[in-house]
Design an enzyme around this catalytic site. Sequence first.
Site, PDB file in Angstrom:
ATOM      1  N   SER A   1      -2.397 -13.884  36.929  1.00 30.20           N
ATOM      2  CA  SER A   1      -3.741 -13.315  36.828  1.00 30.20           C
ATOM      3  C   SER A   1      -4.815 -14.374  36.651  1.00 30.20           C
ATOM      4  CB  SER A   1      -3.799 -12.347  35.641  1.00 30.20           C
ATOM      5  OG  SER A   1      -3.674 -13.068  34.421  1.00 30.20           O
ATOM      6  N   GLY A   2      -4.404 -15.599  36.356  1.00 28.79           N
ATOM      7  CA  GLY A   2      -5.380 -16.633  36.037  1.00 28.79           C
ATOM      8  C   GLY A   2      -5.612 -16.781  34.551  1.00 28.79           C
ATOM      9  N   GLY A   3      -5.039 -15.865  33.755  1.00 31.59           N
ATOM     10  CA  GLY A   3      -5.219 -15.909  32.318  1.00 31.59           C
ATOM     11  C   GLY A   3      -4.155 -16.714  31.605  1.00 31.59           C
ATOM     12  N   VAL A   4      -4.301 -16.816  30.298  1.00 28.68           N
ATOM     13  CA  VAL A   4      -3.389 -17.608  29.478  1.00 28.68           C
ATOM     14  C   VAL A   4      -1.980 -17.017  29.498  1.00 28.68           C
ATOM     15  CG1 VAL A   4      -2.908 -18.404  27.132  1.00 28.68           C
ATOM     16  CG2 VAL A   4      -5.266 -18.381  27.977  1.00 28.68           C
ATOM     17  N   ASP A   5      -1.870 -15.696  29.355  1.00 27.84           N
ATOM     18  CA  ASP A   5      -0.567 -15.071  29.175  1.00 27.84           C
ATOM     19  C   ASP A   5       0.336 -15.255  30.397  1.00 27.84           C
ATOM     20  OD1 ASP A   5      -1.687 -14.216  26.797  1.00 27.84           O
ATOM     21  OD2 ASP A   5      -2.313 -12.302  27.635  1.00 27.84           O
ATOM     22  N   SER A   6      -0.170 -14.892  31.572  1.00 28.37           N
ATOM     23  CA  SER A   6       0.670 -15.018  32.760  1.00 28.37           C
ATOM     24  C   SER A   6       0.949 -16.477  33.093  1.00 28.37           C
ATOM     25  CB  SER A   6       0.024 -14.307  33.958  1.00 28.37           C
ATOM     26  OG  SER A   6      -1.177 -14.934  34.354  1.00 28.37           O
TER      27      SER A   6
ATOM     28  N   CYS B   1       0.838  -1.207   0.000  1.00 26.05           N
ATOM     29  CA  CYS B   1       0.000   0.000   0.000  1.00 26.05           C
ATOM     30  C   CYS B   1       0.870   1.253   0.000  1.00 26.05           C
ATOM     31  CB  CYS B   1      -0.966  -0.026   1.182  1.00 26.05           C
ATOM     32  SG  CYS B   1      -2.358   1.129   1.007  1.00 26.05           S
TER      33      CYS B   1
ATOM     34  N   HIS C   1      -3.794  -5.144   0.457  1.00 24.39           N
ATOM     35  CA  HIS C   1      -3.284  -5.647   1.741  1.00 24.39           C
ATOM     36  C   HIS C   1      -3.395  -7.177   1.778  1.00 24.39           C
ATOM     37  CE1 HIS C   1      -2.721  -1.857   3.980  1.00 24.39           C
ATOM     38  NE2 HIS C   1      -3.658  -1.401   3.160  1.00 24.39           N
TER      39      HIS C   1
ATOM     40  N   GLU D   1      -2.266  -9.102   4.001  1.00 23.33           N
ATOM     41  CA  GLU D   1      -2.282  -9.596   5.374  1.00 23.33           C
ATOM     42  C   GLU D   1      -3.681  -9.753   5.944  1.00 23.33           C
ATOM     43  OE1 GLU D   1      -1.747  -5.055   5.701  1.00 23.33           O
ATOM     44  OE2 GLU D   1      -1.257  -6.687   4.320  1.00 23.33           O
TER      45      GLU D   1
END
Length: 510
Positions: free
Chosen positions: A221-226, A79, A167, A169
């Site tokens: 935190s209980g989440g996926v990332d941490s 672009c 684009h 992507e």
Amino acid sequence: MHQSIIILDFGSQYTQLIARRIRELNVYCEIHPWDKIPDINSSVKGVILSGSPFSVRESQSPKPDLSNIKGKVPLLGVCFGAQYLAHYFGGEVLASNNREYGRANLEFIDFSNVLTKDLTLGSQVWMSHGDTIDSLPSNYSVICSTQDVKVAGYAVEGEPTFGIQFHPEVYHSTEGKKLLHNFIVEVCGCNCDWTAESFIDETTLQLKNLLGQDKVILGLSGGVDSSVAAVLLHKAIGANLHCIFVDNGLLRKNEFQDVLSSYQGMGLNVKGVDASQRFYAALSGLSDPELKRKAIGKVFVDVFDEESKLVENAKWLAQGTIYPDVIESVSATGGPSQTIKSHHNVGGLPDYMQLKIVEPLRLLFKDEVRRIGHALEIDSRILGRHPFPGPGLGIRILGEVSEEKVRILQEVDAIFINGLKDEGLYESVWQAGAIFLPIQSVGVMGDERTYENAVALRAVSSTDGMTADWVHLPYDFLAKISNRIINQVRGINRVTYDISSKPPATIEWE
């Protein structure tokens, strides 16, 4: 050192999607601002120029120095990037008669060119530009066109330089991934060996070298990332990882005890800290979402500062920060893209807190984090959890936060989330939650007039949180959940369903 692709960011909101598509090809890539081009060493196999909100015709538009790139390593302009390579090397870019935005179809393809080989006549591409390439430099040739855009793609004779006006992507360019594969593999010669397993091995080694025998504190935190960050760090430094799970009073119903037990069952060294009243006190009187985020972030840091002092010789604070957190908090790695909102775990720590930050997932998207988690054999019940914002229900209560509002929203959220699980809908939704609205409405309950609160339910489909669409949940399900909420949660007499996509909306309301 892995082979890599460098993406120069000119401020497009799609830049991160280019990175995701390249990583899906198992090739490592980095995003850098256009005016801070890194050293193009032997590991760099190619460079991509992103789109931009600027026009190349504007005097203040980005003007990168490509003297060490163009003609020396494979180069692909997308672009704005394509217009730049045409405009500043002998061609001409003009304002379009009509802004070219949305779906188009390729009506001409040069199948002999390496970039466009194997594409299909009539395949759909996504346009998003207000300028058009009117003429090309003498050594440029058109390799694809649409009905309205003659120069939809071009190649430069005698060098591995290409430009495409659309684009590739985005999802709507149906063969965009095939075109990127042609560039990454056929032109750049990448080996496609950047996998979840290689990331784990290399990151574990990097963490060992970086941290040595230092003690690290990680906020779970209980989440996926941490969770993935914790297991990755535990793999690298073992008992020197000290995990702290803070109850900020803004978690989901019963989440503190349930998640704490899960972590302890994983063999992690976890300490639970109930700081809910401190968060409520800090949020008292605050209605502005940014002020609420900052208040939550400050208490979060204060708690960790206090807890870190209880761990002798702790030197690092680990965080589960991922790429979308960084992208939406600051312009993309220094580029000119617009800030959307701030995140409480991005931006560093105050000077008084004597801990350095380590963020092993900082350059990963959510889907990549889950792939890493599967490779680490983390329990699927944790990996399959929906994303949950760091500030928790504090940004799902519009306006001032109170303990009573949190209690009400926890009950509403539990009915909604448990209902999705009971009906087999949870795994088809990327993220779901309830929002406490700052309005009251008239209702009739038991032949009596009520004037109570309203909530909105939100469920979206996505892959990385960068874009999202609302989920078409069955009407019967929504009716059942609405009825349960109004009957079982005192203080609620109206339920709505959010049918906004991102963009133009965001997933969270604040």
